[in-house]
Design an enzyme around this catalytic site. Sequence first.
Site, PDB file in Angstrom:
ATOM      1  N   MET A 244      26.797 -50.357  16.692  1.00 40.31           N
ATOM      2  CA  MET A 244      25.713 -49.411  16.956  1.00 40.31           C
ATOM      3  C   MET A 244      26.165 -48.419  18.015  1.00 40.31           C
ATOM      4  O   MET A 244      26.678 -48.802  19.073  1.00 40.31           O
ATOM      5  CB  MET A 244      24.455 -50.163  17.429  1.00 40.31           C
ATOM      6  CG  MET A 244      23.314 -49.241  17.828  1.00 40.31           C
ATOM      7  SD  MET A 244      22.791 -48.188  16.444  1.00 40.31           S
ATOM      8  CE  MET A 244      22.119 -46.781  17.343  1.00 40.31           C
ATOM      9  N   GLU A 245      25.926 -47.134  17.739  1.00 38.97           N
ATOM     10  CA  GLU A 245      26.523 -46.042  18.496  1.00 38.97           C
ATOM     11  C   GLU A 245      25.798 -45.657  19.767  1.00 38.97           C
ATOM     12  O   GLU A 245      25.921 -44.512  20.236  1.00 38.97           O
ATOM     13  CB  GLU A 245      26.611 -44.804  17.596  1.00 38.97           C
ATOM     14  CG  GLU A 245      25.252 -44.213  17.181  1.00 38.97           C
ATOM     15  CD  GLU A 245      24.739 -44.694  15.846  1.00 38.97           C
ATOM     16  OE1 GLU A 245      23.868 -44.030  15.254  1.00 38.97           O
ATOM     17  OE2 GLU A 245      25.195 -45.766  15.398  1.00 38.97           O
ATOM     18  N   ASN A 246      25.037 -46.549  20.388  1.00 41.30           N
ATOM     19  CA  ASN A 246      24.317 -46.212  21.610  1.00 41.30           C
ATOM     20  C   ASN A 246      25.189 -45.332  22.511  1.00 41.30           C
ATOM     21  O   ASN A 246      26.347 -45.645  22.769  1.00 41.30           O
ATOM     22  CB  ASN A 246      23.949 -47.486  22.380  1.00 41.30           C
ATOM     23  CG  ASN A 246      23.415 -48.566  21.487  1.00 41.30           C
ATOM     24  OD1 ASN A 246      22.374 -48.414  20.875  1.00 41.30           O
ATOM     25  ND2 ASN A 246      24.138 -49.676  21.388  1.00 41.30           N
TER      26      ASN A 246
ATOM     27  N   GLU B 108      31.886 -45.096  15.274  1.00 45.35           N
ATOM     28  CA  GLU B 108      30.867 -45.094  16.337  1.00 45.35           C
ATOM     29  C   GLU B 108      31.119 -43.983  17.350  1.00 45.35           C
ATOM     30  O   GLU B 108      30.168 -43.406  17.897  1.00 45.35           O
ATOM     31  CB  GLU B 108      30.829 -46.454  17.031  1.00 45.35           C
ATOM     32  CG  GLU B 108      30.560 -47.635  16.101  1.00 45.35           C
ATOM     33  CD  GLU B 108      29.352 -47.434  15.204  1.00 45.35           C
ATOM     34  OE1 GLU B 108      28.358 -46.824  15.649  1.00 45.35           O
ATOM     35  OE2 GLU B 108      29.400 -47.881  14.048  1.00 45.35           O
TER      36      GLU B 108
ATOM     37  N   HIS C 269      29.779 -40.725  16.187  1.00 48.03           N
ATOM     38  CA  HIS C 269      28.339 -40.631  16.419  1.00 48.03           C
ATOM     39  C   HIS C 269      27.993 -40.059  17.797  1.00 48.03           C
ATOM     40  O   HIS C 269      26.877 -39.566  17.989  1.00 48.03           O
ATOM     41  CB  HIS C 269      27.697 -42.021  16.320  1.00 48.03           C
ATOM     42  CG  HIS C 269      27.296 -42.419  14.941  1.00 48.03           C
ATOM     43  ND1 HIS C 269      26.493 -41.651  14.143  1.00 48.03           N
ATOM     44  CD2 HIS C 269      27.572 -43.540  14.219  1.00 48.03           C
ATOM     45  CE1 HIS C 269      26.279 -42.271  12.990  1.00 48.03           C
ATOM     46  NE2 HIS C 269      26.932 -43.413  13.010  1.00 48.03           N
TER      47      HIS C 269
ATOM     48  N   GLU D  42      25.105 -40.575   9.453  1.00 54.54           N
ATOM     49  CA  GLU D  42      26.002 -41.596   8.907  1.00 54.54           C
ATOM     50  C   GLU D  42      27.090 -41.033   7.989  1.00 54.54           C
ATOM     51  O   GLU D  42      28.226 -41.509   8.012  1.00 54.54           O
ATOM     52  CB  GLU D  42      25.184 -42.670   8.177  1.00 54.54           C
ATOM     53  CG  GLU D  42      24.202 -43.405   9.073  1.00 54.54           C
ATOM     54  CD  GLU D  42      24.865 -44.101  10.251  1.00 54.54           C
ATOM     55  OE1 GLU D  42      26.101 -44.226  10.279  1.00 54.54           O
ATOM     56  OE2 GLU D  42      24.133 -44.537  11.154  1.00 54.54           O
TER      57      GLU D  42
END
Length: 884
Positions: A289-291, A324, A327, A346
């Site tokens: 997840m690209e937080n 990621e 992103h 995406e």
Amino acid sequence: MTDREILPTYVKPTHYTVSVYGIDEEKFTYQGTTKIDLEVREATDEIKLNYRYLTIEQAFLAVEVTKTTYDITSSAIEYDEAVQVVTFKLPQTLPVEASKATLTVIYSGVLNDAMCGFYRSKYTSAEGKPTHMYSTQFESSDARRAFPCFDEPALKATFDFSITVPETWTALSNMPEVSSKPPEDGKKKGVAPTALKTVTFATTPVMSTYLLAWACGDFEYVEGETARLYHGKPLPVKVYTTKGLKQQGEFALSCATKVIDYFSEVFDIDYVLPKLDMIACHEFSHGAMENWGLITYRTTAVLFDEATSDSSYKKRVAYVVAHELAHQWFGNLVTMDWWNELWLNEGFATFAGWLAVDKLFPEWDVFSSFVSESLQDGLALDSLRQSHPIEVPVRSVLDVEQIFDAISYLKGASSIRMISSHLGQETFLKGVSKYLKAHAYGNAHTSDLWDAISEEAGVNVGAMMENWIKKIGYPLLTVTETDAGVSIAQRRFLLTGDVGPEDDTTTWWVPLGIVSGAEAAVFESVSAFEAKDVTVAGLDLDFYKINKNQTGVYRVNYPPARLAKLGQQVDRLSSTDKVGLIADSFHIANACEGSTVGFLSLLEGFRHEESYVVWSQIASRLASLRSAFFEQPTAVRDGLAKFTRDLLKPTFERLGYEFVDGEDYLTARLRALMFEVLGAVRDPDVVAYFQTKFASYAAGDKKALGPNIRSAVFGAVLSDKDCTDASYEAILGELDNPSSVDAKEVTIRSLGKVRRPELVKRSMALILSDKIPTQDLYNMAVSFGGNGDLRWQFWEYVKSDWANLSARLKTNVTIQDHFVRLTIYSFSSQKAYDDITAFFKDKDTREFARSLGQALDKIKAASSWVAKDGADVAAWLKEHGYSE
């Protein structure tokens, strides 16, 4: 907008101050206070926020109107669990004239084990003790599980975050730490202040709620820095793990430092945050997840050990890290306005991720792999009636999880690769840079992207791409050779092969990319067309191929004689073109528009192939063929296995049994592939070799199985109908004491290959045990659903225990969706179609309805295919000596 279920627009968040404290590791609960600065757009006597599984204890407003400050305490709190909205009723109207309005919500939450919101991951510490780490997963709509918020991508704000944790823990968030000190209210919470610390982080840039993140636990890290300077100094990059694993983060770290520099250069925008942290999470529903500034990963997507990891995970780690990081620009800096344009995040991150891996490892031939895997997966899903357009209407955020699929990611990325190749990569990336700069820190639409690229390229990209993005499906180009030239007609491709006029209403802009002649030069006379048919004159009919390097998102159906000739001209084709030729021939046969016998004959021309990627595509397609024909007579099933053995064995013998230190990556992968496939079709020599190796492994020599053959050996041992209890126990031991970071995942994918009845029952019983983490339940479905000998038995098991299975799967909708689809996807009969349809008829399938429909489409197509070509395949196998 009336077509979306979104929050009212009378207030808008501008800044959050989120504080988390009171973490209870026995009850798995925590407390929190969230303060939200609001811009008041319309007078209102209520404020609505998103929430889920939170207990709201108090809510009040601090308001300033013309320098007069006053508080408003919520007079009532109303909950609508169905839409996950909490309403704070106000005893007086909040006026538009408010220059400041800050909503404070005090609440408590649950540290769940469902891998969403603020959750716990169970693992065994370096000292052998069971323990937990804590992290977040908010995309797409689970920030509301962790704190009450305006949980929509367009409602961006800045965030201040602080968390109170034990002194010995490490706490991380999107931004760097600015302070760490004892909490002021430590005694009030029943814990001595000296045992705790409150860690506060710097203010984030403007961003969406789903990108906020934090993690805490007993961590260690490896660190590096970029070669380029950011804000006058190299950017610090760290990979965090739980204790004892940090060295396995070195490869991801080396990739990350280079990829950040690469993207900063090609997008002409520097990475904007002052640091990047990446952390391995022991339980994770997705890959990563690209937080922003704190990327979270499944362990197998970020950790790699050259000595103990299967080398296939090396490419996985490199790609996932690059994806990621892409992103950080696509999604974080510029965010889609609503989830219907998820592909802007995406699809671009997928394409850009592969660009970066190709830059780092040009010897890996990654775009041939992209065509073999990503493009084919996207085309396969989009050939079903119940696919969806790349840009798909999303009414409720509660439905968005079902479009995190091969269309948004892989067809999206393939469409980007198509237009980039047509315009030229340099031109395309300059247009992308314009788009990012124009919409930095904001939200954007697909049209904004096309406008920026059009300005750079001088053509109307939006018109070219309109149907690719907004319409379902893709074309099949049917080739006819005439005296006038080569005629090419386009119509929609459906795997079910029953395209009617109502299905074929779209005319796509199609870049042709024809190569022709002895030098396989690009034929420029007709580079693209946008009509139902076109005739191309002047081609050298001794050799031509449409769709050079498979950059176009379509399939090509050649006349049988031309396909056979191309099969004898493979030396003129790139590895990417070979992959495309094989994949198109297979899927066209599957759709009953071509011949399975023609496909098998085509493969015979590849006996001397040397490319790993080409062999990977051959192996994949043959596995699909054997899987679909699993209910055919024994002679057919055995004949397909023998054909596979005979086709691969010469290449395997050329390579040899032993992996060589220092050999190139693709050679090692090719040998591993040969082991995997020949083991699956039970080649006697390979199986005997596996048995010898496994005997040493089971006797305690864990190094007897090299990481590149572990999966193949486990599968071969378990699929032996005489597999012993001792052998099963030796493999099962990897669940508790894995030999590597990927060994547990490899083992779970092997457990459904068993054939001995007693072991079948044991493996199925594991699904509802604590031996299989929730994150890996779909890997059990991969294993059992892919086993033709057990497919029906596993489906009967799923039906018989659906209540318990469903209860466990429902905790995470992503895992549930994958599990259902993979359980049923490989069936190929009308009987299976009817049985599955009847079973789910009275079930609540909303959370996986799209995948269920797609799987049923796939089964229907496979049923027709086997019925049409079954007898021909049987005759061909007998005629060519593969069956009696």
